[in-house]
Design a protein around this motif. Structure first.
Motif, PDB file in Angstrom:
ATOM      1  N   THR A 207       0.810  -1.219   0.000  1.00 24.33           N
ATOM      2  CA  THR A 207       0.000   0.000   0.000  1.00 24.33           C
ATOM      3  C   THR A 207       0.844   1.271   0.000  1.00 24.33           C
ATOM      4  O   THR A 207       0.293   2.369   0.028  1.00 24.33           O
ATOM      5  N   THR A 208       2.168   1.159  -0.046  1.00 22.60           N
ATOM      6  CA  THR A 208       3.036   2.331  -0.105  1.00 22.60           C
ATOM      7  C   THR A 208       3.045   2.873  -1.528  1.00 22.60           C
ATOM      8  O   THR A 208       3.411   2.147  -2.453  1.00 22.60           O
ATOM      9  N   PRO A 209       2.666   4.138  -1.737  1.00 22.31           N
ATOM     10  CA  PRO A 209       2.658   4.695  -3.100  1.00 22.31           C
ATOM     11  C   PRO A 209       4.075   4.756  -3.675  1.00 22.31           C
ATOM     12  O   PRO A 209       4.946   5.439  -3.134  1.00 22.31           O
ATOM     13  N   ALA A 210       4.298   4.020  -4.746  1.00 25.28           N
ATOM     14  CA  ALA A 210       5.613   3.973  -5.386  1.00 25.28           C
ATOM     15  C   ALA A 210       5.458   3.483  -6.811  1.00 25.28           C
ATOM     16  O   ALA A 210       4.440   2.905  -7.179  1.00 25.28           O
ATOM     17  N   ILE A 211       6.496   3.747  -7.614  1.00 26.09           N
ATOM     18  CA  ILE A 211       6.569   3.159  -8.955  1.00 26.09           C
ATOM     19  C   ILE A 211       7.822   2.286  -9.000  1.00 26.09           C
ATOM     20  O   ILE A 211       8.825   2.581  -8.349  1.00 26.09           O
ATOM     21  N   GLU A 212       7.730   1.223  -9.755  1.00 28.44           N
ATOM     22  CA  GLU A 212       8.851   0.307  -9.927  1.00 28.44           C
ATOM     23  C   GLU A 212       9.045   0.092 -11.422  1.00 28.44           C
ATOM     24  O   GLU A 212       8.094  -0.224 -12.128  1.00 28.44           O
ATOM     25  N   LEU A 213      10.266   0.275 -11.886  1.00 31.84           N
ATOM     26  CA  LEU A 213      10.597   0.108 -13.297  1.00 31.84           C
ATOM     27  C   LEU A 213      11.568  -1.057 -13.433  1.00 31.84           C
ATOM     28  O   LEU A 213      12.581  -1.109 -12.737  1.00 31.84           O
TER      29      LEU A 213
END
Length: 153
Positions: free
Chosen positions: A51-57
């Motif tokens: 639930t932690t707002p993040a982006i992963e590439l």
């Protein structure tokens, strides 16, 4: 002798300096990054518990990039998370769009996008979620195996 006396005049040196400055200015002008493209992508929704707002590439072997948006709120599995992507040269701006969906379905917290338009270059990526008022910026060198995560703030 009279012809060589021009090299000793102040006017000659002023003209030479102005010409040299014009050449340097012309050579340092940045070339246009090319046309601006807009790409609309849909995502695959899932529930991972993150639930932690993040982006992963994550850079894949075929040259495409998998973008995973963690911490999506306000959307169910019947809803949709899409992205409007603007590409200008190597600057990539991603704007998130959320459709909540039917509240009878279970909530989703992760959206996965496949960015298949990127080459093996350095990209400056900015991700904007206007609905959640979140932003992240990251530099990505698209090479197979590279994986990065950035918190949305």
């Amino acid at each position: 002798m009279i012809l060589l006396s021009i090299f000793q005049s102040v006017e000659f040196y002023v003209i030479a300096v102005v010409a040299a400055a014009a050449i340097v200015a012309f050579m340092s002008v940045r070339q246009a990054p090319g046309p601006v493209r807009t790409i609309l992508l849909g995502s695959t929704l899932s529930t991972t518990g993150d639930t932690t707002p993040a982006i992963e590439l994550e850079c894949l072997d075929d040259g495409s990039v998998m973008l995973t948006r963690h911490g999506v709120t306000g959307v169910t599995e019947a809803g949709a998370v899409s992205a409007a992507i603007t590409v200008k040269g190597f600057d990539v701006k991603i704007e998130e769009r959320i459709v909540a969906g039917n509240p009878a379905y279970s909530p989703a917290d992760t959206a996965t996008f496949l960015l298949d338009f990127m080459g093996a270059e350095h990209y400056f990526i900015s991700y904007v979620s206007q609905q959640a008022d979140l932003f992240a910026a990251v530099t990505l060198h698209n090479r197979p195996g590279i994986k990065t995560r950035k918190a949305l703030q």
